[in-house]
Write a protein that holds these residues in place. Structure first.
Motif, PDB file in Angstrom:
ATOM      1  N   PRO A 125     -55.122  -8.458  17.741  1.00 12.56           N
ATOM      2  CA  PRO A 125     -55.726  -7.144  18.021  1.00 12.56           C
ATOM      3  C   PRO A 125     -54.923  -6.393  19.076  1.00 12.56           C
ATOM      4  O   PRO A 125     -54.633  -6.945  20.138  1.00 12.56           O
ATOM      5  CB  PRO A 125     -57.123  -7.492  18.527  1.00 12.56           C
ATOM      6  CG  PRO A 125     -57.397  -8.856  17.980  1.00 12.56           C
ATOM      7  CD  PRO A 125     -56.078  -9.556  17.939  1.00 12.56           C
ATOM      8  N   PRO A 126     -54.529  -5.161  18.811  1.00 15.85           N
ATOM      9  CA  PRO A 126     -53.823  -4.389  19.833  1.00 15.85           C
ATOM     10  C   PRO A 126     -54.742  -4.101  21.020  1.00 15.85           C
ATOM     11  O   PRO A 126     -55.978  -4.045  20.864  1.00 15.85           O
ATOM     12  CB  PRO A 126     -53.438  -3.101  19.098  1.00 15.85           C
ATOM     13  CG  PRO A 126     -54.415  -2.986  17.984  1.00 15.85           C
ATOM     14  CD  PRO A 126     -54.741  -4.389  17.577  1.00 15.85           C
ATOM     15  N   PRO A 127     -54.178  -3.923  22.202  1.00  9.26           N
ATOM     16  CA  PRO A 127     -55.013  -3.747  23.402  1.00  9.26           C
ATOM     17  C   PRO A 127     -56.028  -2.616  23.298  1.00  9.26           C
ATOM     18  O   PRO A 127     -57.139  -2.720  23.831  1.00  9.26           O
ATOM     19  CB  PRO A 127     -53.971  -3.471  24.499  1.00  9.26           C
ATOM     20  CG  PRO A 127     -52.722  -4.125  24.009  1.00  9.26           C
ATOM     21  CD  PRO A 127     -52.743  -3.978  22.524  1.00  9.26           C
ATOM     22  N   ALA A 132     -61.376   0.873  21.747  1.00  9.40           N
ATOM     23  CA  ALA A 132     -61.808   1.846  20.741  1.00  9.40           C
ATOM     24  C   ALA A 132     -63.172   1.480  20.163  1.00  9.40           C
ATOM     25  O   ALA A 132     -64.028   2.341  19.962  1.00  9.40           O
ATOM     26  CB  ALA A 132     -60.763   1.932  19.628  1.00  9.40           C
ATOM     27  N   LEU A 133     -63.383   0.175  19.898  1.00 13.54           N
ATOM     28  CA  LEU A 133     -64.634  -0.271  19.283  1.00 13.54           C
ATOM     29  C   LEU A 133     -65.755  -0.462  20.291  1.00 13.54           C
ATOM     30  O   LEU A 133     -66.928  -0.554  19.912  1.00 13.54           O
ATOM     31  CB  LEU A 133     -64.397  -1.588  18.545  1.00 13.54           C
ATOM     32  CG  LEU A 133     -63.476  -1.543  17.330  1.00 13.54           C
ATOM     33  CD1 LEU A 133     -63.223  -2.947  16.809  1.00 13.54           C
ATOM     34  CD2 LEU A 133     -64.077  -0.677  16.237  1.00 13.54           C
ATOM     35  N   VAL A 141     -57.135  -7.317  10.760  1.00 10.57           N
ATOM     36  CA  VAL A 141     -55.990  -7.362   9.854  1.00 10.57           C
ATOM     37  C   VAL A 141     -55.394  -5.958   9.812  1.00 10.57           C
ATOM     38  O   VAL A 141     -55.987  -4.988  10.297  1.00 10.57           O
ATOM     39  CB  VAL A 141     -56.390  -7.843   8.439  1.00 10.57           C
ATOM     40  CG1 VAL A 141     -56.967  -9.257   8.494  1.00 10.57           C
ATOM     41  CG2 VAL A 141     -57.400  -6.886   7.806  1.00 10.57           C
ATOM     42  N   ALA A 142     -54.218  -5.841   9.205  1.00  9.32           N
ATOM     43  CA  ALA A 142     -53.566  -4.532   9.154  1.00  9.32           C
ATOM     44  C   ALA A 142     -52.661  -4.453   7.940  1.00  9.32           C
ATOM     45  O   ALA A 142     -52.141  -5.469   7.450  1.00  9.32           O
ATOM     46  CB  ALA A 142     -52.758  -4.288  10.430  1.00  9.32           C
ATOM     47  N   GLY A 169     -54.750   6.526  19.684  1.00  2.46           N
ATOM     48  CA  GLY A 169     -53.607   5.918  20.350  1.00  2.46           C
ATOM     49  C   GLY A 169     -53.090   4.655  19.697  1.00  2.46           C
ATOM     50  O   GLY A 169     -52.069   4.109  20.132  1.00  2.46           O
ATOM     51  N   LEU A 170     -53.769   4.160  18.645  1.00  5.31           N
ATOM     52  CA  LEU A 170     -53.307   2.975  17.940  1.00  5.31           C
ATOM     53  C   LEU A 170     -52.000   3.259  17.204  1.00  5.31           C
ATOM     54  O   LEU A 170     -51.700   4.410  16.863  1.00  5.31           O
ATOM     55  CB  LEU A 170     -54.374   2.504  16.951  1.00  5.31           C
ATOM     56  CG  LEU A 170     -55.703   2.024  17.538  1.00  5.31           C
ATOM     57  CD1 LEU A 170     -56.732   1.824  16.436  1.00  5.31           C
ATOM     58  CD2 LEU A 170     -55.506   0.742  18.330  1.00  5.31           C
ATOM     59  N   ASP A 171     -51.255   2.198  16.904  1.00  2.00           N
ATOM     60  CA  ASP A 171     -49.984   2.368  16.199  1.00  2.00           C
ATOM     61  C   ASP A 171     -50.145   2.324  14.680  1.00  2.00           C
ATOM     62  O   ASP A 171     -49.215   2.015  13.947  1.00  2.00           O
ATOM     63  CB  ASP A 171     -48.955   1.326  16.660  1.00  2.00           C
ATOM     64  CG  ASP A 171     -49.403  -0.094  16.388  1.00  2.00           C
ATOM     65  OD1 ASP A 171     -50.590  -0.298  16.063  1.00  2.00           O
ATOM     66  OD2 ASP A 171     -48.561  -1.010  16.505  1.00  2.00           O
ATOM     67  N   ARG A 172     -51.338   2.605  14.203  1.00  2.85           N
ATOM     68  CA  ARG A 172     -51.618   2.869  12.793  1.00  2.85           C
ATOM     69  C   ARG A 172     -52.358   4.199  12.733  1.00  2.85           C
ATOM     70  O   ARG A 172     -53.005   4.607  13.695  1.00  2.85           O
ATOM     71  CB  ARG A 172     -52.469   1.780  12.149  1.00  2.85           C
ATOM     72  CG  ARG A 172     -51.855   0.382  12.113  1.00  2.85           C
ATOM     73  CD  ARG A 172     -50.668   0.304  11.173  1.00  2.85           C
ATOM     74  NE  ARG A 172     -50.309  -1.072  10.863  1.00  2.85           N
ATOM     75  CZ  ARG A 172     -49.576  -1.862  11.630  1.00  2.85           C
ATOM     76  NH1 ARG A 172     -49.150  -1.411  12.817  1.00  2.85           N
ATOM     77  NH2 ARG A 172     -49.259  -3.095  11.258  1.00  2.85           N
ATOM     78  N   SER A 173     -52.308   4.849  11.574  1.00  2.17           N
ATOM     79  CA  SER A 173     -52.900   6.193  11.493  1.00  2.17           C
ATOM     80  C   SER A 173     -54.406   6.185  11.357  1.00  2.17           C
ATOM     81  O   SER A 173     -55.052   7.226  11.505  1.00  2.17           O
ATOM     82  CB  SER A 173     -52.285   6.968  10.322  1.00  2.17           C
ATOM     83  OG  SER A 173     -52.508   6.283   9.097  1.00  2.17           O
TER      84      SER A 173
END
Length: 261
Positions: A125-127, A132-133, A141-142, A169-173
């Motif tokens: 999990p990204p920091p 966010a949650l 998963v990603a 700010g996550l590195d996915r859209s």
């Protein structure tokens, strides 16, 4: 130039539910800046632009801020426009898109779309994700487009109030949040994509291209009844067929007219 314009509630059996999409029929695609300006003016999660291509159509999708490579609900809305307004005799249409050819077939109650599956892999999990949650997910998963976070219960998904700045700010859209279903559904979900100009998408076909193979592995079956638990809400039939996903839903027309471009 006057352009035919339709606003359709997709993945909906009644107006003001599901996910509204704009569908605009063009003779040819305008330049990207113009298409983006139109989508921003429409201010819906997606605007679909259709251009005839023989018996088929070319299809592009824009949010209010960016072009996207795949959009399920606006494809469903586009199929309804083709098969209910442009050519009511048709039973099938193929859209040529950035995600390849996408076929849609009429059913007794709506339409079935055939999309590429999106297989996700377990990741650390990204920091920003827990921030966010506002809670720790059971699993993360990603794929190349989105994070998918599993929560324990459907109630947690329904009551979630994420930090949208952290999501952006996550590195996915985008961020898919899911849990085992309730009320007769196999699973439920919500989808947040503020980085694409969509704080919360009401019902998301593209997210279910990832959710379907994810839950197929967990539940050891391939056909599902799913619910996206946004404020508007929407129901989908999902089926995994090899490396493809079939998504079934219905549409309701809300607005029809012309736009001046």
């Amino acid at each position: 130039m006057l352009v035919p314009f339709y606003q359709v509630d997709a993945f909906a059996s009644r107006r003001f539910s599901g996910n509204p999409a704009a569908v605009m029929l063009l003779e040819h695609f305008a330049d990207d800046e113009t298409l983006q300006a139109i989508a921003a003016e429409n201010n819906l999660a997606e605007t679909a632009f259709l251009v005839p291509d023989g018996e088929d159509f070319r299809l592009r999708w824009f949010t209010p801020t960016v072009e996207v490579p795949l959009c399920g609900h606006a494809t469903l809305a586009s199929a309804a426009v083709v098969m209910e307004r442009l050519a009511p005799h048709r039973q099938r249409v193929v859209f040529h898109s950035a995600s390849g050819p996408l076929s849609v077939e009429r059913t007794a109650t709506g339409y079935i779309m055939n999309f590429p599956a999106r297989v996700s892999r377990p990741v650390e999990p990204p920091p920003l994700l827990a921030e966010a949650l506002r809670q720790s997910p059971v699993e993360v998963v990603a794929d190349a487009f989105n994070y998918l976070a599993l929560l324990e219960t459907a109630d947690q998904v329904r009551s979630l109030t994420p930090d949208l700045a952290a999501v952006a700010g996550l590195d996915r859209s985008g961020l898919i949040v899911t849990a085992p279903g309730d009320s007769g559904y196999d699973f439920i979900s919500r989808y947040f994509a503020p980085a694409k100009g969509i704080p919360e998408d009401p019902v998301t076909g593209g997210a279910h291209c990832a959710l379907t193979p994810y839950w197929a592995e967990r539940l050891e079956k391939t056909a599902f009844r799913a619910f996206q638990a946004s404020r508007r809400g929407g129901e989908l039939g999902c089926c995994l067929i090899g490396e493809r996903v079939e998504l079934e839903g219905s549409c309701v027309f809300y607005l029809e007219g012309t736009a001046t471009i």
